[in-house]
Scaffold this active site. Structure first.
Site, PDB file in Angstrom:
ATOM      1  N   GLU A 202       0.277  -9.551  -1.303  1.00 58.99           N
ATOM      2  CA  GLU A 202       0.134  -8.627   0.151  1.00 58.99           C
ATOM      3  C   GLU A 202      -1.268  -7.539  -0.579  1.00 58.99           C
ATOM      4  O   GLU A 202      -2.458  -6.623  -0.144  1.00 58.99           O
ATOM      5  CB  GLU A 202       0.290  -7.716   0.767  1.00 58.99           C
TER       6      GLU A 202
ATOM      7  N   ARG B  69       1.733   7.930   9.376  1.00 61.52           N
ATOM      8  CA  ARG B  69       0.737   9.333   9.467  1.00 61.52           C
ATOM      9  C   ARG B  69      -0.421  10.274  10.311  1.00 61.52           C
ATOM     10  O   ARG B  69       0.301  10.891  10.631  1.00 61.52           O
ATOM     11  CB  ARG B  69       1.107   9.753   7.907  1.00 61.52           C
TER      12      ARG B  69
ATOM     13  N   GLU C 143      -2.215   4.919   2.421  1.00 60.03           N
ATOM     14  CA  GLU C 143      -2.260   3.143   2.449  1.00 60.03           C
ATOM     15  C   GLU C 143      -3.760   2.794   2.201  1.00 60.03           C
ATOM     16  O   GLU C 143      -3.210   2.505   1.154  1.00 60.03           O
ATOM     17  CB  GLU C 143      -1.680   2.375   3.351  1.00 60.03           C
TER      18      GLU C 143
ATOM     19  N   ASP D 265       0.452  -1.253  -0.352  1.00 61.04           N
ATOM     20  CA  ASP D 265      -0.528   0.016   0.475  1.00 61.04           C
ATOM     21  C   ASP D 265       0.686   1.797  -0.048  1.00 61.04           C
ATOM     22  O   ASP D 265       0.119   2.476   0.354  1.00 61.04           O
ATOM     23  CB  ASP D 265      -1.108  -0.066   1.090  1.00 61.04           C
TER      24      ASP D 265
ATOM     25  N   HIS E 130      11.326   6.654  13.993  1.00 61.31           N
ATOM     26  CA  HIS E 130      11.241   6.930  12.524  1.00 61.31           C
ATOM     27  C   HIS E 130      12.656   8.553  12.493  1.00 61.31           C
ATOM     28  O   HIS E 130      12.684   9.132  13.052  1.00 61.31           O
ATOM     29  CB  HIS E 130       9.838   6.881  12.115  1.00 61.31           C
TER      30      HIS E 130
ATOM     31  N   HIS F 210       5.000   5.547  14.607  1.00 68.80           N
ATOM     32  CA  HIS F 210       5.616   6.411  13.024  1.00 68.80           C
ATOM     33  C   HIS F 210       4.520   6.942  12.172  1.00 68.80           C
ATOM     34  O   HIS F 210       4.776   7.560  11.143  1.00 68.80           O
ATOM     35  CB  HIS F 210       6.946   5.794  12.291  1.00 68.80           C
TER      36      HIS F 210
END
Length: 382
Positions: free
Chosen positions: A120, A213, A134, A98, A244, A211
């Protein structure tokens, strides 16, 4: 007989980890010519994975730029892919999951009328802004793909509800499990100096990653405050947080946790260090999809730092629990696992629904079958 030209395309550390065992498997097949293209969406973190698996890309778009927007990432990859596809003319472009790289590479392949394989496939939250971007990336790829390699039956059912042809869906297990079984070693020596000095014999190590968004800002602040409270409440625990590189993540982590005893804020670590650290931890706190799968494969109880997950299978088996991002809820769930041995053991013993380490073989077999190189459709992972 002319070889089938397959082009795996990936660009972030997570999809590199999951595509690496597949690339190695594809290169074993004499019927296939494998041409590897990376976008460089994550530069440094991608390169460490390539080094560990000894994969040398044939093409590198090198799109990484400081603080670039999603629009800039997308346009740069699309332009780069246009040139590569014109030159290589693959029979099949393989993308993973994604990421913006997956979405854009699939879009470029569609524009060139090249078949697309989606590794996936079929993960869904059905909230287009969570995870962002994603959820929409994987849906866009799903509509464009010709071959869908779904890790689980739940993922297959999601695709069938979207009117994807059942003949194009293969249940393979997840290549993440292939990767982690390849990397975890009982006598492993950590490459990161800070990990070599961790008191595994005296303290309970908790691995934390955060991490995403949608967690930036206030949610991440709550997560970090919860981590601080856990170490205060349980003096025998030690949280290791590979932070991150995103400045928005690092600022919050340093401000809230920077001077906290028994919290190690470290730079991102190699995938081999990460897998072996997870294997030696007692508990995992994460908002990462891949880490949810890793913890389940290694039978480590995992609290998911999100309000929903596209990986519900481990929730259903009891291997993971949805903790959300509220401070009190995270602390409460962690405290139960750290004090209630029966609850801990139930999670640790839960079934792994994500794979058996053979997903890459099934995907390679499915590609050969779809191109008419063998008569028998590969068996689904169950």
């Amino acid at each position: 007989m002319k070889k089938i030209k397959v082009m795996p395309v990936f660009g972030t550390r997570p999809d590199a980890i999951k595509m690496a065992p597949l690339v190695l498997e594809l290169k074993k097949r004499p019927e296939l010519e494998t041409v590897v293209c990376v976008s460089g969406q994550h530069r440094q973190m991608l390169d460490t994975v390539l080094d560990i698996f000894r994969i040398k890309p044939d093409f590198d778009l090198n799109v990484m730029r400081d603080r670039q927007t999603l629009t800039q990432i997308t346009s740069n990859i699309l332009n780069g892919m246009d040139e590569v596809l014109d030159k290589v003319k693959p029979d099949l472009v393989l993308v993973h999951g994604d990421t913006s790289t997956a979405f854009t590479a699939a879009l470029a392949a569609f524009y060139h009328k090249i078949k697309i394989g989606h590794v996936e496939a079929g993960l869904r939250t059905y909230d287009k802004y969570s995870p962002f971007p994603e959820e929409m990336n994987r849906r866009f790829v799903g509509f464009a793909a010709d071959l869908h390699f779904a890790p689980t039956k739940v993922n297959q059912e999601n695709l069938l509800r979207e009117s994807i042809s059942p003949d194009s869906i293969y249940i393979t297990g997840n290549t993440e499990v292939d990767a982690i079984y390849h990397l975890v070693q009982k006598d492993y020596v950590f490459q990161t100096p800070a990990l070599r000095t961790l008191p595994f014999d005296r303290e309970r190590i908790i691995l934390m990653t955060a991490h995403r968004r949608e967690n930036l800002g206030e949610p991440l602040e709550h997560i970090c405050k919860a981590a601080k409270r856990i170490t205060e409440q349980f003096p025998d625990t030690h949280i290791v947080y590979p932070v991150h590189l995103n400045p928005a993540v690092r600022e919050v982590a340093q401000r809230v946790l920077g001077n906290t005893p028994r919290v190690s804020l470290i730079d991102p670590i190699g995938v081999d260090d990460m897998c072996n650290l997870l294997d030696r931890s007692v508990l995992v706190l994460t908002d990462s999809g891949g880490v949810q799968e890793d913890s389940t494969a290694l039978h480590k109880p995992c609290l998911v730092l999100r309000t929903e997950t596209e990986r519900p299978e481990a929730i259903e088996t009891g291997a993971t629990a949805l903790a959300g991002t509220e401070e009190d809820a995270i602390v409460s769930l962690a405290a139960k696992l750290l004090t209630d041995e029966a609850s801990y053991q139930r999670m640790a013993a839960a079934r792994n629904p994500y794979g058996d380490g053979c997903a890459s073989e099934r995907i390679a077999d499915a590609i050969l079958y779809s191109f008419g190189c063998c008569e028998n459709r590969p068996n689904d992972f169950s």
